[in-house]
Design a protein around this motif. Structure first.
Motif, mmCIF file in Angstrom:
data_model
loop_
_atom_site.group_PDB
_atom_site.id
_atom_site.type_symbol
_atom_site.label_atom_id
_atom_site.label_comp_id
_atom_site.label_asym_id
_atom_site.label_seq_id
_atom_site.Cartn_x
_atom_site.Cartn_y
_atom_site.Cartn_z
ATOM 1 N N ILE A 29 19.584 8.152 -1.085
ATOM 2 C CA ILE A 29 19.068 7.619 -2.351
ATOM 3 C C ILE A 29 17.571 7.816 -2.464
ATOM 4 O O ILE A 29 17.060 8.271 -3.488
ATOM 5 N N PHE A 30 16.839 7.483 -1.402
ATOM 6 C CA PHE A 30 15.382 7.619 -1.433
ATOM 7 C C PHE A 30 14.884 7.799 -0.012
ATOM 8 O O PHE A 30 15.320 7.105 0.910
ATOM 9 N N ASP A 31 13.966 8.735 0.162
ATOM 10 C CA ASP A 31 13.338 8.954 1.468
ATOM 11 C C ASP A 31 12.008 9.662 1.227
ATOM 12 O O ASP A 31 11.942 10.883 1.151
ATOM 13 N N ASP A 32 10.930 8.870 1.098
ATOM 14 C CA ASP A 32 9.642 9.460 0.739
ATOM 15 C C ASP A 32 8.534 8.441 0.966
ATOM 16 O O ASP A 32 8.789 7.274 1.256
ATOM 17 N N GLY A 85 0.815 -1.207 0.000
ATOM 18 C CA GLY A 85 0.000 0.000 0.000
ATOM 19 C C GLY A 85 0.846 1.253 0.000
ATOM 20 O O GLY A 85 2.015 1.242 -0.413
ATOM 21 N N LEU A 86 0.256 2.338 0.471
ATOM 22 C CA LEU A 86 0.927 3.634 0.528
ATOM 23 C C LEU A 86 1.696 3.723 1.844
ATOM 24 O O LEU A 86 1.097 3.743 2.917
ATOM 25 N N GLN A 87 3.005 3.802 1.751
ATOM 26 C CA GLN A 87 3.859 3.730 2.926
ATOM 27 C C GLN A 87 5.091 4.598 2.724
ATOM 28 O O GLN A 87 5.275 5.210 1.675
ATOM 29 N N SER A 88 5.947 4.666 3.724
ATOM 30 C CA SER A 88 7.176 5.452 3.639
ATOM 31 C C SER A 88 8.383 4.541 3.801
ATOM 32 O O SER A 88 8.302 3.481 4.433
ATOM 33 N N TYR A 89 9.511 4.979 3.223
ATOM 34 C CA TYR A 89 10.736 4.185 3.297
ATOM 35 C C TYR A 89 11.926 5.085 3.050
ATOM 36 O O TYR A 89 11.860 6.021 2.241
#
Length: 213
Positions: free
Chosen positions: A71-74, A60-64
């Motif tokens: 590199i990625f944080d969203d 689902g819609l989550q954060s990581y």
């Protein structure tokens, strides 16, 4: 607003309500003092979490955050699964993450415009030390409509990118290390960005290689 069915199956929701209180001129009208002028309700987080043995799964819609956010944080729509192992003095995790950055639409033709990320970040904790190996692969067969970062200008506007990029293959890899002492902590990171993408100029695809430390 969360729901717990069992200790191994849960649903998490984070709802945001934005509103303007008081008198505010909006859309050619002036609202009375002390009322709500405009409001919006949206789901920031909405995912199902399940524990299956030594693995944890979220859909689902989550954060990581990948690579400590370098590199990625969203927040994203997709899947995250992680295998969790523990020893007498160590703990290690092996995650797999699928991120749908851009939905091209229904149908085989529009599926070519999907922009997706595949990521993993094996990490090991031993004592007060932690080591992470973040890896991400970004792919789109046709990124002409993708709202993604513009490597040339640093912009993030879909109007600027429309009709600009074609085939995209990008990957990121690195290693992070941290050590926690009683009075202070130390952290270090090394990242590399490679791959290639097509830049469409006058109807011609020009391949551009990417390489950055």
């Amino acid at each position: 607003m969360d729901f717990k069915f069992t200790d191994h199956l849960k649903i998490f929701n984070d709802i945001e309500w934005d509103a303007v209180a008081g008198s505010n001129l909006s859309g050619g009208r002036d609202t009375p003092v002390g009322t709500l002028d405009r409001d919006s309700l949206r789901w920031r987080i909405a995912y199902v979490e399940a524990d299956l043995g030594p693995t944890n799964h979220r859909v689902g819609l989550q954060s990581y955050a990948l690579g400590n956010g370098f590199i990625f944080d969203d927040r994203f729509a997709g899947y995250r699964g992680v295998y969790i192992g523990e020893g007498s003095d160590t703990k290690f995790r092996i995650p797999f993450v699928f991120i749908k950055n851009q939905e091209g639409g229904a149908g085989e033709f529009n599926m070519a415009k999907d922009f997706v990320y595949y990521a993993t970040m094996p990490n090991l904790e031993f004592g007060k030390a932690r080591i992470e190996i973040p890896i991400l692969y970004a792919y789109s067969k046709d990124a002409s409509d993708a709202d993604v970062f513009d490597w040339y200008t640093g912009a993030n506007t879909p109007t600027q990118l429309s009709g600009t990029y074609g085939d995209v293959h990008l990957w990121y890899a690195g290693i992070n290390g941290s050590m926690d002492f009683d009075m202070f902590s130390m952290y270090g990171a090394f990242m590399y960005n490679g791959g290639d993408f097509e830049n469409i100029v006058g109807g011609t695809a020009i391949k551009t290689d990417v390489g950055a430390w």
